[in-house]
Design a protein around this motif. Structure first.
Motif, mmCIF file in Angstrom:
data_model
loop_
_atom_site.group_PDB
_atom_site.id
_atom_site.type_symbol
_atom_site.label_atom_id
_atom_site.label_comp_id
_atom_site.label_asym_id
_atom_site.label_seq_id
_atom_site.Cartn_x
_atom_site.Cartn_y
_atom_site.Cartn_z
ATOM 1 N N MET A 132 14.925 23.927 24.520
ATOM 2 C CA MET A 132 16.165 23.340 24.667
ATOM 3 C C MET A 132 16.828 22.786 23.381
ATOM 4 O O MET A 132 16.128 22.467 22.528
ATOM 5 C CB MET A 132 16.111 22.352 26.066
ATOM 6 C CG MET A 132 15.313 21.103 25.289
ATOM 7 S SD MET A 132 15.336 19.734 26.653
ATOM 8 C CE MET A 132 16.916 19.467 26.593
ATOM 9 N N VAL A 133 18.177 22.381 23.570
ATOM 10 C CA VAL A 133 18.620 21.802 22.541
ATOM 11 C C VAL A 133 18.486 20.240 22.477
ATOM 12 O O VAL A 133 18.709 19.678 23.491
ATOM 13 C CB VAL A 133 20.162 22.021 22.441
ATOM 14 C CG1 VAL A 133 21.039 21.355 21.125
ATOM 15 C CG2 VAL A 133 20.539 23.557 22.227
ATOM 16 N N GLY A 134 17.797 19.568 21.265
ATOM 17 C CA GLY A 134 17.460 18.145 21.560
ATOM 18 C C GLY A 134 17.382 17.653 20.077
ATOM 19 O O GLY A 134 18.121 18.140 19.233
ATOM 20 N N GLY A 135 16.605 16.700 20.054
ATOM 21 C CA GLY A 135 16.634 15.990 18.712
ATOM 22 C C GLY A 135 15.152 15.809 18.533
ATOM 23 O O GLY A 135 14.421 16.279 18.993
ATOM 24 N N SER A 136 14.782 15.315 17.109
ATOM 25 C CA SER A 136 13.654 15.449 16.570
ATOM 26 C C SER A 136 13.410 14.149 15.784
ATOM 27 O O SER A 136 14.313 13.814 14.994
ATOM 28 C CB SER A 136 13.317 16.531 15.918
ATOM 29 O OG SER A 136 14.190 17.011 14.858
ATOM 30 N N SER A 137 12.364 13.463 15.310
ATOM 31 C CA SER A 137 12.283 12.575 14.453
ATOM 32 C C SER A 137 10.610 12.415 14.413
ATOM 33 O O SER A 137 9.808 12.858 15.327
ATOM 34 C CB SER A 137 12.607 11.403 14.764
ATOM 35 O OG SER A 137 11.841 10.568 16.121
ATOM 36 N N VAL A 138 9.973 12.263 13.065
ATOM 37 C CA VAL A 138 8.745 12.088 12.809
ATOM 38 C C VAL A 138 7.941 11.159 13.766
ATOM 39 O O VAL A 138 8.410 10.083 14.073
ATOM 40 C CB VAL A 138 8.331 11.704 11.532
ATOM 41 C CG1 VAL A 138 6.941 11.591 11.179
ATOM 42 C CG2 VAL A 138 9.019 12.649 10.424
ATOM 43 N N GLY A 139 6.892 11.613 14.564
ATOM 44 C CA GLY A 139 6.395 10.730 15.621
ATOM 45 C C GLY A 139 6.816 10.875 16.879
ATOM 46 O O GLY A 139 6.518 10.264 17.882
ATOM 47 N N GLY A 140 8.251 11.512 16.799
ATOM 48 C CA GLY A 140 8.687 11.566 18.385
ATOM 49 C C GLY A 140 9.336 10.581 18.882
ATOM 50 O O GLY A 140 9.324 10.323 20.170
ATOM 51 N N SER A 141 10.131 9.664 18.414
ATOM 52 C CA SER A 141 10.455 8.306 18.741
ATOM 53 C C SER A 141 11.636 8.188 19.682
ATOM 54 O O SER A 141 11.839 7.477 20.484
ATOM 55 C CB SER A 141 10.801 7.358 17.750
ATOM 56 O OG SER A 141 11.657 7.528 16.820
ATOM 57 N N VAL A 142 12.523 9.307 19.466
ATOM 58 C CA VAL A 142 13.787 9.530 19.934
ATOM 59 C C VAL A 142 13.757 9.564 21.462
ATOM 60 O O VAL A 142 12.996 10.618 21.933
ATOM 61 C CB VAL A 142 14.753 10.270 19.236
ATOM 62 C CG1 VAL A 142 15.905 10.425 19.814
ATOM 63 C CG2 VAL A 142 14.702 10.052 17.791
ATOM 64 N N GLY A 143 14.518 8.914 22.245
ATOM 65 C CA GLY A 143 14.595 9.163 23.551
ATOM 66 C C GLY A 143 15.511 10.241 24.122
ATOM 67 O O GLY A 143 16.620 10.695 23.229
ATOM 68 N N ALA A 144 15.174 11.037 24.963
ATOM 69 C CA ALA A 144 15.810 12.515 25.416
ATOM 70 C C ALA A 144 16.809 11.983 26.612
ATOM 71 O O ALA A 144 17.636 12.917 26.942
ATOM 72 C CB ALA A 144 14.720 13.391 25.736
#
Length: 378
Positions: A132-144
């Motif tokens: 899916m189209v989403g976001g990414s950050s090292v460690g996965g902190s971002v809320g979906a």
């Protein structure tokens, strides 16, 4: 003190109320801007009860999942917090029909509660061979579902209003609110408790990695300017990603979905050669790699690391194709001295708006048809 925007409070006279990690400073540990009380919500009913309580007692209400907000809007001095981080339910449905929709409107979709983070979504979808189209950050902190929602792919949302009312909103039910919620804002209209997204079949990706160290700023800026100049061609070839530049170094890492290694190499080799021939280059590293899926690329680079943020300021600029094609030197002269970090959105996707997202209760919203790129300067 790890994140001043979240933890500190500055009085009008400049005095700071905070709790410092460095205890040797001898400064008393104070509450700062950290909320004094709140609710650890695990269900929509918890959120409803919290909202009604805040209204009844006239409390300043803030909402937080992971706290991924550079301006610290998920905290406030003396506030009452609704913490949604432990609302973690994930439901995959290959035959999802939005409430109120005709029976033939079917989506391959995934529903995420407000506390789900992007890395948890990707892990779940990989088991079904979906992405899916989403976001990414090292460690996965971002809320979906309670942080960085991907609005063009949202099918349905559930939300708690300031009255405590629970609503399911989509194109067919409360379409004005559905449209407004996809416009962003720090809890402007209500508290999201779940979001349902479209999913897509998994695809292979090509990835390009480029790093260079130089002897001087003139060489680095020349490399940066040339990259800006060819950005429209890279976009046409399907590339997207991130990069950064300083006086004596530059890097970028881009990916292109469903592109062969041959095509990928052909589109970036001219730039690699340009850099190799540049006077003043100390060292250069270039790679073009193939991955069987986007998830395999993501897992290699984003699943390790700590889930902690940073204090940065992001400015978003939309640049039309003709500006990049004709005024790349002027753009370079503005961006280079800032030591910019950029995110490159390929193919003019910023302007290609899904038809459903252009309507609010039947009222058409003007669309921009020019190819655009989004560049974030941090």
């Amino acid at each position: 003190m790890q994140a001043p925007n979240f933890e500190t409070y500055v009085f009008n006279n400049g005095t700071i109320d905070a709790c410092y990690l460095n205890t040797s400073l001898g400064v008393p540990c104070s509450q700062g801007s950290v909320p004094i009380i709140g609710v650890n919500a695990t269900t929509s009913e918890d959120v409803q009860a919290a909202v009604k309580f805040a209204v009844r007692h006239n409390l300043k209400l803030v909402v937080k999942n992971t706290g991924h907000d550079y301006l610290g809007r998920s905290t406030y001095r003396g506030s009452f917090i609704v913490w949604t981080h432990h609302m973690k339910n994930i439901t995959y449905n290959p035959s999802f029909i939005p409430q109120g929709a005709p029976p033939n409107e079917i989506y391959d979709a995934i529903t995420l509660e407000a506390g789900v983070q992007w890395y948890e979504v990707y892990d779940a979808l990989e088991a079904y061979g979906r992405l899916m189209v989403g976001g990414s950050s090292v460690g996965g902190s971002v809320g979906a579902a309670g942080g960085w929602t991907r609005v063009d792919n949202v099918v349905e949302m559930t939300v708690i209003l300031s009255t405590g009312q629970y609503l399911t909103v989509n194109t067919y039910q409360y379409p004005d609110l559905f449209w407004a919620l996809r416009g962003g804002g720090g809890g402007t209209y209500g508290i999201l408790t779940s979001v349902t997204y479209r999913t897509y079949a998994s695809l292979p990706v090509a990835a390009v990695f480029f790093t260079v160290d130089t002897e001087n700023a003139n060489t680095t800026q020349a490399l940066f300017t040339e990259l800006l100049r060819i950005t429209p061609q890279l976009s046409d070839a399907g590339w997207a990603g991130s990069g950064g530049v300083s006086n004596d170094s530059m890097y970028f890492f881009y990916i292109a979905p469903n592109v062969s290694a041959t095509v990928a190499n052909a589109s970036v080799q001219p730039y690699f050669q340009y850099a190799a021939n540049m006077t003043g280059v100390i060292s250069q590293q270039t790679y073009v790699l193939q991955y069987p899926s986007w998830y395999s690329w993501y897992a290699q680079f984003y699943t390790n690391g700590t889930q902690n943020g940073a204090n940065v300021l992001i400015g978003s600029r939309l640049l039309t194709r003709d500006v990049l094609e004709t005024k790349y030197q002027e753009i370079s002269d503005i961006m280079f001295p800032l030591g910019s970090v950029w995110d490159f959105v390929a193919g003019g996707k910023v302007s290609k708006i899904d038809s459903d997202s252009r309507y609010a209760g039947g009222k058409s919203i003007a669309r921009v048809d020019t190819d655009l790129w989004r560049i974030f300067q941090r």
